[in-house]
Design a protein around this motif. Structure first.
Motif, PDB file in Angstrom:
ATOM      1  N   GLU A 197      -3.730   5.695   5.210  1.00  0.00           N
ATOM      2  CA  GLU A 197      -2.394   5.121   5.118  1.00  0.00           C
ATOM      3  C   GLU A 197      -2.564   3.647   4.783  1.00  0.00           C
ATOM      4  N   SER A 198      -1.879   3.198   3.756  1.00  0.00           N
ATOM      5  CA  SER A 198      -1.953   1.800   3.334  1.00  0.00           C
ATOM      6  C   SER A 198      -0.587   1.150   3.464  1.00  0.00           C
ATOM      7  N   GLU A 199      -0.606  -0.107   3.852  1.00  0.00           N
ATOM      8  CA  GLU A 199       0.609  -0.916   3.864  1.00  0.00           C
ATOM      9  C   GLU A 199       0.348  -2.161   3.035  1.00  0.00           C
ATOM     10  N   ARG A 240       4.926   7.990  -0.832  1.00  0.00           N
ATOM     11  CA  ARG A 240       5.207   6.585  -1.114  1.00  0.00           C
ATOM     12  C   ARG A 240       6.524   6.210  -0.446  1.00  0.00           C
ATOM     13  N   GLU A 241       6.566   5.000   0.093  1.00  0.00           N
ATOM     14  CA  GLU A 241       7.819   4.513   0.687  1.00  0.00           C
ATOM     15  C   GLU A 241       7.908   3.014   0.412  1.00  0.00           C
ATOM     16  N   THR A 268      -2.204   9.815  -4.458  1.00  0.00           N
ATOM     17  CA  THR A 268      -1.162   9.444  -3.507  1.00  0.00           C
ATOM     18  C   THR A 268      -0.209  10.612  -3.334  1.00  0.00           C
ATOM     19  N   ASN A 326       0.458   6.996   1.455  1.00  0.00           N
ATOM     20  CA  ASN A 326      -0.493   7.924   2.068  1.00  0.00           C
ATOM     21  C   ASN A 326      -1.281   8.528   0.923  1.00  0.00           C
ATOM     22  N   ARG A 352       7.794  -4.473   1.415  1.00  0.00           N
ATOM     23  CA  ARG A 352       6.702  -3.668   1.969  1.00  0.00           C
ATOM     24  C   ARG A 352       6.634  -2.349   1.202  1.00  0.00           C
ATOM     25  N   TYR A 353       5.405  -1.892   1.013  1.00  0.00           N
ATOM     26  CA  TYR A 353       5.185  -0.627   0.328  1.00  0.00           C
ATOM     27  C   TYR A 353       4.129   0.137   1.116  1.00  0.00           C
ATOM     28  N   TYR A 354       4.422   1.400   1.391  1.00  0.00           N
ATOM     29  CA  TYR A 354       3.523   2.245   2.169  1.00  0.00           C
ATOM     30  C   TYR A 354       3.050   3.405   1.299  1.00  0.00           C
ATOM     31  N   ARG A 383      -2.717  -6.309   2.396  1.00  0.00           N
ATOM     32  CA  ARG A 383      -2.886  -4.860   2.401  1.00  0.00           C
ATOM     33  C   ARG A 383      -3.798  -4.493   3.549  1.00  0.00           C
TER      34      ARG A 383
END
Length: 134
Positions: A78-80, A126-127, A123, A104, A100-102, A59
């Motif tokens: 922003e997190s990955e 989400r992607e 949040t 904001n 992968r999960y993104y 992460r």
């Protein structure tokens, strides 16, 4: 150090998985509510939670912007998450290795001097990107 500079240093420590440095940013009785509503109470509970997240994923967090007013810092981050193993019980959603999960998020950090005392995250985007088949 300004609250904004302290926050940038905190995120660098988080991205580096520097648990000892992170320990110094939290008050012993800090409360954290993450974006899915889970509440964690106390520095050790937060560090245990994040170390589990980091065992299952890589992460990383990027600061979009942050500012402080009085004893609160507000940030957009922003997190990955990149799953490094299958994680069917992952906090955000089940993930398979390579997924992968993104996220904001908006986050508010109440602080008392050098320590965060309460953290609240929400949040707003989400992607999810599954690992390529094959």
């Amino acid at each position: 150090m300004t609250p904004e500079a302290r926050f940038h240093a905190y995120i660098r420590a988080f991205n580096a998985s520097d648990w000892e440095a992170l320990r110094g940013y939290y008050a012993a009785d800090v409360r954290l509510v993450i974006g899915n509503g889970t509440e964690l109470n106390g520095r050790d509970a937060i560090l245990d939670f994040y170390s589990q997240v980091k065992r299952q994923t890589r992460r990383s967090i990027e600061i979009v912007q942050c500012f402080a007013d009085g004893r609160t810092l507000a940030a957009e981050i922003e997190s990955e998450f990149l799953a490094t193993e299958n994680a069917p019980d992952f906090a955000v959603r089940p993930m398979a290795k390579g997924d992968r999960y993104y996220l904001n998020s908006f986050v508010f950090y109440d602080f008392d001097g050098d320590h965060y005392t309460r953290i609240r995250a929400a949040t707003f985007r989400r992607e999810f990107r599954p690992a390529a088949a094959g």
